[in-house]
Every structure is written in structure tokens, then in C-alpha cells.
Design an enzyme around this catalytic site. Structure first.
Site, short mmCIF file in Angstrom:
data_model
loop_
_atom_site.label_atom_id
_atom_site.label_comp_id
_atom_site.label_asym_id
_atom_site.label_seq_id
_atom_site.Cartn_x
_atom_site.Cartn_y
_atom_site.Cartn_z
N CYS A 113 18.71 -3.81 16.09
CA CYS A 113 17.63 -3.57 16.83
C CYS A 113 17.87 -4.29 18.66
CB CYS A 113 16.45 -4.18 16.47
SG CYS A 113 16.04 -3.40 14.86
N HIS A 252 10.48 -5.86 21.24
CA HIS A 252 11.03 -4.98 20.38
C HIS A 252 9.75 -4.84 19.47
CE1 HIS A 252 13.06 -2.94 17.01
NE2 HIS A 252 12.95 -4.14 16.14
N ASN A 282 9.01 0.68 13.44
CA ASN A 282 10.21 -0.12 13.79
C ASN A 282 11.35 1.14 14.30
OD1 ASN A 282 12.67 -1.44 14.64
ND2 ASN A 282 12.24 -2.95 12.95
N1 ACO Z 1 3.49 -2.43 -0.23
C1 ACO Z 1 2.96 -3.50 -1.02
N2 ACO Z 1 3.18 -4.52 -1.51
C2 ACO Z 1 4.47 -4.94 -0.87
C3 ACO Z 1 5.31 -4.30 0.05
C4 ACO Z 1 4.82 -2.93 0.41
N3 ACO Z 1 5.19 -1.95 1.25
N4 ACO Z 1 6.39 -4.83 0.32
C5 ACO Z 1 6.39 -5.97 -0.37
N5 ACO Z 1 5.30 -6.22 -1.21
C6 ACO Z 1 4.96 -7.26 -1.80
C7 ACO Z 1 6.17 -8.15 -2.36
O1 ACO Z 1 6.50 -7.46 -3.42
C8 ACO Z 1 5.29 -9.46 -2.44
O2 ACO Z 1 4.68 -9.21 -3.82
P1 ACO Z 1 4.79 -10.69 -4.93
O3 ACO Z 1 4.02 -11.60 -3.90
O4 ACO Z 1 3.94 -10.23 -5.96
O5 ACO Z 1 6.26 -11.20 -4.86
C9 ACO Z 1 4.12 -9.49 -1.35
O6 ACO Z 1 3.83 -8.02 -1.16
C10 ACO Z 1 4.57 -10.47 0.04
O7 ACO Z 1 5.79 -9.95 0.13
P2 ACO Z 1 6.29 -10.94 1.56
O8 ACO Z 1 7.73 -10.36 1.64
O9 ACO Z 1 6.24 -12.26 1.33
O10 ACO Z 1 5.57 -10.22 2.91
P3 ACO Z 1 5.46 -10.63 4.13
O11 ACO Z 1 4.01 -11.22 4.35
O12 ACO Z 1 6.60 -11.60 4.24
O13 ACO Z 1 5.81 -9.15 4.83
C11 ACO Z 1 7.26 -8.17 5.89
C12 ACO Z 1 6.90 -8.66 4.60
C13 ACO Z 1 6.57 -7.12 6.53
C14 ACO Z 1 8.73 -7.35 5.79
C15 ACO Z 1 7.70 -9.36 6.89
O14 ACO Z 1 8.46 -10.40 6.26
C16 ACO Z 1 8.60 -9.01 8.07
O15 ACO Z 1 8.02 -8.24 8.90
N6 ACO Z 1 9.77 -9.44 8.13
C17 ACO Z 1 10.77 -8.89 9.52
C18 ACO Z 1 11.18 -7.85 9.29
C19 ACO Z 1 11.59 -7.30 10.56
O16 ACO Z 1 11.31 -7.30 11.55
N7 ACO Z 1 13.02 -6.52 10.31
C20 ACO Z 1 13.39 -5.59 11.40
C21 ACO Z 1 14.44 -6.38 12.05
S1 ACO Z 1 15.21 -5.38 13.28
C22 ACO Z 1 16.76 -4.62 12.77
O17 ACO Z 1 17.72 -5.16 13.22
C23 ACO Z 1 16.86 -3.55 11.82
#
Ligand code: ACO
Length: 334
Positions: A113, A252, A282
Site C-alpha cells: 500500500c 492511505h 482499501n
Molecule cells: N464480520 C464480522 N465479524 C468479523 C469480521 C467480519 N468481516 N472480521 C472479523 N470478525 C470478528 C472476529 O472474528 C472477532 O471475533 P471474536 O471476537 O469472536 O474472535 C471480532 O470480529 C473482532 O475481530 P478483530 O480482528 O479484533 O477486529 P478489529 O476491531 O481489530 O478489526 C480489522 C479488524 C478491521 C481488520 C482491523 O484490525 C484493521 O483494520 N487492521 C488493519 C488492517 C489494514 O489496514 N490492512 C491493510 C494494510 S495495507 C496493505 O499493505 C494491503
């Protein structure tokens, strides 16, 4: 006289097909409410059957070239940032070059990214050193081709698109400062495990869906909110400005909660932080130039405005650029 790189044209392109959160509810166990509150995303664009990263790149670059008034023969170098190349070989830059009818050198820059910021750095450096007068810098992704649409933890986040800028030599800035960073110790946090030389695709890889992107979301979140403010401040400092001088921070577009945390840490009000991820998701390397295209076409950016562009991504990588905007947006309807 000192040479600078100025952005003299910007363009963007999104594929036609819209995938909403409601569409994703039909594919995986998720909800519109979960996606909106955890990420800020409502919909994203998805490439059509047969449409590739180089197709999107060429469409965005055509617009940027047209708006810049630069003749295709005057482009000295094409740099294409992407995480989702058409093929491992040849480069997507070469395929884009031929779609645009260009003949200049062309190469891919792969920093996930952060690819657009890395490409902007290399393009500006080529101009400042006198090795090039005009550089086409593109960020383009058909990233959904690398996404597992049975994995709810990743498939709700990403979308496809492309953005481009034309850089030209000038005697005033332009691009004022760029800082880049990389930390390979975090390379497993965001990875497509199979399909490269480390692990060619075999039946085991396909069974494990290892041809698709895997992500440790919470580690990436913590990394992002640490490096984005730091890189932004370093780039501002290197160019002799502060957060107060910014017309826009263009981060980003990965997650609204990451951006809100960054706003708080930088002490910048949200009217000066650009957000469009609700409609794009994204788009990785494309997200920053697509945001610039939005700001330009909606006439919210004018000559003399100071902007900071900041990205982060797999690698792990990060980068920030401070730029003085030098082009006037077209009148509405023009
Ligand atoms: N729908 C419903 N529930 C979900 C989903 C979904 N799509 N995805 C995960 N969950 C659940 C999980 O299983 C978890 O359940 P559990 O508590 O029973 O285990 C719960 O939701 C919470 O999951 P977390 O991973 O703790 O959720 P979080 O609040 O951290 O959000 C997210 C996850 C949105 C992915 C966040 O961590 C994030 O944005 N991280 C950064 C990601 C990013 O920016 N990536 C791109 C980088 S750029 C590149 O180089 C491509």
C-alpha cells in the site's frame, strides 16, 4: 538552479462494478453494521471479468496525461506501484506502457500500500537529479483478485482502482520532502504466502487458500497508528512546515478508525483529513492518487495548498510526502 518535481496532472479510474456491504453479507458471515463501525467502508469497486491492473492503470494515466497537457512522447519514465501485478513477469508497467502507446522505460515498484509514495519518491528523485524531465507515476490495483471471498477478516476491506500523477521538472516545488521506511521483521503480518518463488502454487497451497492475502489485522493496526504520525511529522519537519500549515492530510485509505487515531495523535481537525474509503474500500497503491483525483475534481485543492500524503502497508513499509499543489482545478462542468 535547483530542480524540483511538480505534479502537473492527476487522474483516477474506478471499475464499474460496485460491491456493497450487503453483497458481502450474502458471501460470508458478516454484517453491514460490523464493516461500517470497524472500518468505515460501505462499498468498493471490483474489476470485471478479464479486466486487469494494467487496464485500470492505463485509464487513470490517460486522464492524468490529458489534464497535464504533456505529450506522450515527452514522458521519460513510467513508474507503476502495485501489489496485484498482472503477472509476476513481465512487469505491469510494461503492459501499461504499451496500452498507453508510450516508448519510455517502465518499471513496477512493489511496496504494497506504500507503493505510490515509493514511486513518487523515485520519480521526484529522477527529476531532481536531472535524469528525467517528465515522469508518469501510477498506483493501480486489481487487489480483489488476491482476496479470499470466503475469509471475512480480509474480504470486506479491499477494492480495486487506479490513480496517476504526471511529474514535471520545475524551478519551484512541488514535491518538498519524502521520507520512506521499511521493516522486514513484520513481513509475515500481511502476506500472500504462495505463488512466488518461496512457495510456488501446488495443490496443498490451493487447499489452504494460500494464493490469497493473509493478514494479522491487529498487528497491522498497531503498526499503522505508530508509523503514520511519525512519518508525517518527519516529512513536515524536513520541509520546514508543521501540521498547522497543511491544507490537507491525505492518508492511505485503509480504515477510518486508523485515520481517527492518527488525527488525534497529530492534533489535526478532521475537516483537513481526506476520507473517501466509504466508497472505495482499501485500494492499496491506488488509494492516495485516487484521493488526490477526488480533491482535484471536486475543486477542494488549489495552487499553493500544502498537502501531506502518507501511506503504510505490507513489508512492512511506510512513507510520507509533503507537496505544494500547483495546479488549478477545472471549473465545474468543464
Ligand atoms: N464480520 C464480522 N465479524 C468479523 C469480521 C467480519 N468481516 N472480521 C472479523 N470478525 C470478528 C472476529 O472474528 C472477532 O471475533 P471474536 O471476537 O469472536 O474472535 C471480532 O470480529 C473482532 O475481530 P478483530 O480482528 O479484533 O477486529 P478489529 O476491531 O481489530 O478489526 C480489522 C479488524 C478491521 C481488520 C482491523 O484490525 C484493521 O483494520 N487492521 C488493519 C488492517 C489494514 O489496514 N490492512 C491493510 C494494510 S495495507 C496493505 O499493505 C494491503
Amino acid at each position: 538552479m535547483q530542480r524540483f518535481a511538480q505534479i502537473v496532472g492527476v487522474g483516477g479510474f474506478l471499475p464499474d462494478r460496485i460491491m456493497t456491504n450487503q453483497d458481502l453479507e450474502r458471501l460470508v458471515d458478516t454484517s453491514d453494521e460490523w464493516i461500517r463501525t470497524r472500518t468505515g467502508i460501505r462499498e468498493r469497486r471490483i474489476v470485471a471479468e478479464g479486466e486487469t491492473t494494467s487496464d485500470l492503470a492505463a485509464r487513470a494515466a490517460e486522464v492524468a496525461l490529458l489534464r497535464s497537457g504533456v505529450a506522450p512522447d515527452d514522458v521519460d519514465l513510467l513508474l507503476l506501484g502495485t501489489t496485484s501485478p498482472d503477472h509476476l513477469m513481465p512487469s505491469t508497467a510494461c503492459r501499461t506502457q504499451t496500452k498507453l502507446g508510450l516508448t519510455c522505460p517502465a518499471v513496477d515498484i512493489m511496496a504494497a500500500c506504500t507503493s505510490f509514495i515509493y514511486a513518487l519518491h523515485h520519480g521526484a528523485a529522477a527529476i531532481e537529479s536531472g535524469r528525467a524531465d517528465t515522469v508518469l507515476v501510477i498506483g493501480a490495483e486489481a487487489l480483489t483478485r488476491l482476496i479470499d471471498f470466503t475469509d471475512r477478516t480480509t474480504c470486506v476491506l479491499f477494492g480495486d482502482g487506479a490513480g496517476a500523477v504526471v511529474l514535471r521538472a520545475a524551478d519551484s516545488p512541488g514535491v518538498r520532502a519524502i521520507v520512506l521506511g521499511a521493516d522486514g521483521t513484520g513481513s509475515d503480518h500481511l502476506i500472500v504466502p504462495a505463488g512466488g518463488a518461496a512457495r510456488p502454487i501446488d495443490h496443498d497451497a490451493l487447499d489452504a487458500h494460500d494464493q490469497f492475502l493473509k493478514m494479522n489485522g491487529s498487528e497491522v493496526f498497531k503498526f499503522a497508528v505508530r508509523v503514520i504520525p511519525r512519518a508525517t511529522l518527519e516529512a513536515l519537519d524536513a520541509s520546514g512546515y508543521t501540521v498547522d500549515d497543511l491544507a490537507w492530510l491525505v492518508p492511505h485509505q485503509a480504515n477510518e478508525r486508523i485515520i481517527a487515531t492518527v488525527e488525534e495523535r497529530l492534533g489535526i481537525d478532521d475537516e483537513r483529513v481526506y476520507l473517501n474509503l466509504a466508497n472505495t474500500g482499501n485500494t492499496s497503491a491506488a488509494s492516495i492518487p485516487l484521493a488526490l483525483d477526488d480533491l482535484y475534481t471536486s475543486q477542494r485543492l488549489g495552487p499553493g495548498d500544502l498537502i501531506a500524503l502518507v501511506g503504510f502497508g505490507a513489508g512492512l513499509t511506510w512513507g510520507a510526502a509533503v507537496v505544494t499543489w500547483t495546479i488549478t482545478s477545472p471549473e465545474e462542468g468543464a
